[in-house]
Design a protein around this motif. Structure first.
Motif, PDB file in Angstrom:
ATOM      1  N   ALA A  37       2.381   1.626  -3.684  1.00 36.39           N
ATOM      2  CA  ALA A  37       1.447   1.905  -4.345  1.00 36.39           C
ATOM      3  C   ALA A  37       1.048   3.496  -4.424  1.00 36.39           C
ATOM      4  O   ALA A  37       0.696   4.072  -5.213  1.00 36.39           O
ATOM      5  N   ARG A  38       0.897   3.862  -2.942  1.00 31.53           N
ATOM      6  CA  ARG A  38       0.354   5.025  -2.711  1.00 31.53           C
ATOM      7  C   ARG A  38       1.720   6.301  -3.281  1.00 31.53           C
ATOM      8  O   ARG A  38       1.183   7.522  -3.792  1.00 31.53           O
ATOM      9  N   THR A  39       2.742   5.936  -3.048  1.00 29.93           N
ATOM     10  CA  THR A  39       3.911   6.808  -3.487  1.00 29.93           C
ATOM     11  C   THR A  39       3.913   6.944  -4.931  1.00 29.93           C
ATOM     12  O   THR A  39       3.972   7.771  -5.512  1.00 29.93           O
ATOM     13  N   LEU A  40       3.796   5.868  -5.732  1.00 27.81           N
ATOM     14  CA  LEU A  40       3.623   5.687  -7.108  1.00 27.81           C
ATOM     15  C   LEU A  40       2.542   6.571  -7.786  1.00 27.81           C
ATOM     16  O   LEU A  40       2.647   7.202  -8.640  1.00 27.81           O
ATOM     17  N   HIS A  41       1.307   6.394  -7.047  1.00 26.44           N
ATOM     18  CA  HIS A  41      -0.039   7.175  -7.321  1.00 26.44           C
ATOM     19  C   HIS A  41       0.402   8.573  -7.522  1.00 26.44           C
ATOM     20  O   HIS A  41      -0.202   9.224  -8.086  1.00 26.44           O
ATOM     21  N   LYS A  42       0.884   9.081  -6.130  1.00 28.96           N
ATOM     22  CA  LYS A  42       1.161  10.308  -6.089  1.00 28.96           C
ATOM     23  C   LYS A  42       2.054  11.159  -7.179  1.00 28.96           C
ATOM     24  O   LYS A  42       1.798  12.045  -7.609  1.00 28.96           O
ATOM     25  N   LYS A  86      11.351  13.651  -6.618  1.00 31.40           N
ATOM     26  CA  LYS A  86      10.230  12.870  -7.477  1.00 31.40           C
ATOM     27  C   LYS A  86      10.904  11.683  -8.169  1.00 31.40           C
ATOM     28  O   LYS A  86      10.217  10.573  -7.815  1.00 31.40           O
ATOM     29  N   GLY A 123       8.880   3.687  -4.091  1.00 33.37           N
ATOM     30  CA  GLY A 123       7.775   3.261  -4.343  1.00 33.37           C
ATOM     31  C   GLY A 123       7.818   1.825  -5.027  1.00 33.37           C
ATOM     32  O   GLY A 123       7.584   0.668  -4.579  1.00 33.37           O
ATOM     33  N   TRP A 160       0.834  -1.176  -0.035  1.00 37.43           N
ATOM     34  CA  TRP A 160       0.030   0.080   0.042  1.00 37.43           C
ATOM     35  C   TRP A 160       0.773   1.431  -0.021  1.00 37.43           C
ATOM     36  O   TRP A 160       0.518   2.235  -0.733  1.00 37.43           O
ATOM     37  N   SER A 186       2.220   9.713 -10.334  1.00 32.68           N
ATOM     38  CA  SER A 186       1.714   9.435 -11.575  1.00 32.68           C
ATOM     39  C   SER A 186       0.558  10.618 -11.702  1.00 32.68           C
ATOM     40  O   SER A 186      -0.074  10.901 -12.745  1.00 32.68           O
ATOM     41  N   ARG A 187      -0.025  11.409 -10.526  1.00 31.30           N
ATOM     42  CA  ARG A 187      -0.857  12.401 -10.881  1.00 31.30           C
ATOM     43  C   ARG A 187      -0.153  13.699 -11.325  1.00 31.30           C
ATOM     44  O   ARG A 187      -0.889  14.729 -11.708  1.00 31.30           O
TER      45      ARG A 187
END
Length: 209
Positions: free
Chosen positions: A91-96, A186, A193, A88, A98-99
């Motif tokens: 995934a949260r780090t990579l999602h941040k 970044k 991540g 989790w 990707s936004r």
């Protein structure tokens, strides 16, 4: 503790075991590095993590770690939760990341003292991996030395933990100028991540064996 006690095999073993965990790239170490890079109260963050580590090691030596050895099902559940938490976090780090578009850069702001300490408390007390290392493993390994030298093993481990917490924070501070441009932070988040997800997969594979 006497001078002879400081040189005992239990203390040395605890110290070496603690040193082996310094370079494990998990959520806790990443939080320490980020606090240093962004100058978000790195000393307070490191001290919060270290005091928490003392509490967890004390609980492990006090018998909680041994309790888990007699309940393998509970130990397996803890490891599964740990794998889920790492996945989790990754995934949260990579999602941040990707936004944001490739041309957009997110500026890293210095957190308040409350936010910085809160982040460390979360990745320590809500991270089963920390419980597994600082409480379960220390409790089990110290038990093999007998009741008289268990405290020595814990003391050696905590001495190495001090190097880990304050060392990573200082490393982050020393590298902060190299990471002034947000794009480097970044990229670091991207590496972090991926590493976290890989760690989760490895832990999950060990559970299934």
């Amino acid at each position: 503790m006497t001078a002879d006690g400081l040189l005992s095999p239990a203390v040395a073993s605890g110290f070496v075991f603690g040193l082996g965990l310094i370079f494990s790239l998990g959520p806790q170490n990443l939080t320490l590095i980020r606090a240093g890079l962004t100058r978000s109260h790195p000393f307070a963050v490191a001290s919060t993590g270290y005091v928490s580590e003392i509490a967890l090691v004390t609980m492990g030596i006090g018998g909680f770690g041994t309790l888990l050895t007699h309940h393998p099902t509970l130990s397996g559940i803890l490891q599964a939760v740990c794998a889920g938490f790492l996945a989790w976090s990754g995934a949260r780090t990579l999602h941040k990341i990707s936004r944001t578009s490739r041309t957009q850069v997110v500026t890293a702001h210095c957190k308040s003292r409350f936010q910085a300490i809160g982040s460390m408390l979360v990745v320590t007390w809500l991270n089963p991996l920390v419980w597994l290392e600082a409480m379960f493993l220390v409790g089990v390994l110290s038990f093999s030395y007998g009741s008289e030298e268990q405290a020595g093993f814990g003391a050696g481990f905590l001495a190495a933990s001090a190097i880990k917490f304050y060392g990573w924070s200082l490393a982050g501070v020393s590298l902060s100028r190299c990471f002034d441009h947000p794009i480097y932070r970044k990229r670091m988040d991207a590496i972090a991540g991926v590493v976290l997800i890989l760690a989760a997969l490895v832990l999950a594979a060990n559970i299934m064996v």
